[in-house]
Design a protein around this motif. Sequence first.
Motif, PDB file in Angstrom:
ATOM      1  N   LEU A   1      41.343  31.210  52.797  1.00 29.90           N
ATOM      2  CA  LEU A   1      41.666  32.124  53.895  1.00 29.90           C
ATOM      3  C   LEU A   1      43.165  32.436  53.948  1.00 29.90           C
ATOM      4  O   LEU A   1      43.565  33.555  54.245  1.00 29.90           O
ATOM      5  N   GLN A   2      43.968  31.447  53.650  1.00 30.66           N
ATOM      6  CA  GLN A   2      45.416  31.639  53.670  1.00 30.66           C
ATOM      7  C   GLN A   2      45.865  32.630  52.597  1.00 30.66           C
ATOM      8  O   GLN A   2      46.817  33.380  52.800  1.00 30.66           O
ATOM      9  N   ALA A   3      45.158  32.664  51.468  1.00 31.42           N
ATOM     10  CA  ALA A   3      45.560  33.521  50.348  1.00 31.42           C
ATOM     11  C   ALA A   3      44.746  34.808  50.248  1.00 31.42           C
ATOM     12  O   ALA A   3      44.953  35.592  49.330  1.00 31.42           O
ATOM     13  N   GLN A   4      43.857  35.063  51.193  1.00 32.52           N
ATOM     14  CA  GLN A   4      42.958  36.213  51.070  1.00 32.52           C
ATOM     15  C   GLN A   4      43.671  37.559  51.013  1.00 32.52           C
ATOM     16  O   GLN A   4      43.146  38.513  50.443  1.00 32.52           O
ATOM     17  N   ASP A   5      44.850  37.670  51.595  1.00 34.77           N
ATOM     18  CA  ASP A   5      45.578  38.936  51.556  1.00 34.77           C
ATOM     19  C   ASP A   5      46.270  39.183  50.214  1.00 34.77           C
ATOM     20  O   ASP A   5      46.765  40.283  49.973  1.00 34.77           O
ATOM     21  N   HIS A   6      46.300  38.157  49.361  1.00 33.76           N
ATOM     22  CA  HIS A   6      47.030  38.260  48.095  1.00 33.76           C
ATOM     23  C   HIS A   6      46.135  38.172  46.871  1.00 33.76           C
ATOM     24  O   HIS A   6      46.572  38.523  45.779  1.00 33.76           O
TER      25      HIS A   6
ATOM     26  N   ASP B   1      42.253  39.092  45.440  1.00 34.59           N
ATOM     27  CA  ASP B   1      41.011  39.816  45.721  1.00 34.59           C
ATOM     28  C   ASP B   1      39.788  38.900  45.795  1.00 34.59           C
ATOM     29  O   ASP B   1      38.940  39.056  46.676  1.00 34.59           O
TER      30      ASP B   1
ATOM     31  N   TYR C   1      39.617  35.823  46.702  1.00 32.78           N
ATOM     32  CA  TYR C   1      39.652  35.107  47.973  1.00 32.78           C
ATOM     33  C   TYR C   1      39.276  36.028  49.128  1.00 32.78           C
ATOM     34  O   TYR C   1      38.609  35.609  50.072  1.00 32.78           O
ATOM     35  N   ALA C   2      39.693  37.281  49.059  1.00 31.86           N
ATOM     36  CA  ALA C   2      39.319  38.242  50.108  1.00 31.86           C
ATOM     37  C   ALA C   2      37.801  38.400  50.152  1.00 31.86           C
ATOM     38  O   ALA C   2      37.205  38.481  51.231  1.00 31.86           O
ATOM     39  N   GLU C   3      37.158  38.422  48.989  1.00 33.66           N
ATOM     40  CA  GLU C   3      35.697  38.530  48.929  1.00 33.66           C
ATOM     41  C   GLU C   3      35.020  37.283  49.496  1.00 33.66           C
ATOM     42  O   GLU C   3      33.940  37.367  50.079  1.00 33.66           O
TER      43      GLU C   3
ATOM     44  N   ALA D   1      36.162  35.411  51.937  1.00 31.85           N
ATOM     45  CA  ALA D   1      36.511  35.172  53.342  1.00 31.85           C
ATOM     46  C   ALA D   1      35.298  35.238  54.271  1.00 31.85           C
ATOM     47  O   ALA D   1      35.139  34.380  55.146  1.00 31.85           O
TER      48      ALA D   1
END
Length: 143
Positions: free
Chosen positions: A120-125, A127, A129-131, A133
């Motif tokens: 969650l901490q790295a989801q903005d950086h 892709d 991890y964003a998937e 979340a």
Amino acid sequence: MEGDDGRPGHHAEVPPPADREAVREEYLRRVIPEFTGHQVDAVTWTTAHGDLHWANITRDLHILDWEGWGRAPYGYDAATLYVYALLTPEAAARIRTELAPVLDRPEARTGLLTVCTQVLQAQDHVDFYAELAGPIREQLAHL
């Protein structure tokens, strides 16, 4: 290989090293509440690979890339394999079943929370991890 309990494939746990940390306690106590809303109680520490994801496991189940090994919350490596599989529900269910002896132990909760927090901490950086979340937030609702 036979372990201390006489069963194949089971071996004595390697004590966590005092001088190597895969995850720092200060980090998890600060970021787990911030990113998950969960509190960290007592932490059971163990020795971990520290980066045990599918790209670090060969087809014949050799584990690669050991430079990040060290002390981590119990269940951290198992939680990493499980969480990284959440986008493939069938694989995640199989991994969850196979790793249940680790992940079902109460002390594994902090390891799972740590992996979820890192994603969650790295989801903005990242892709991938964003998937992850959304499925992670679903998991967190059940912890």
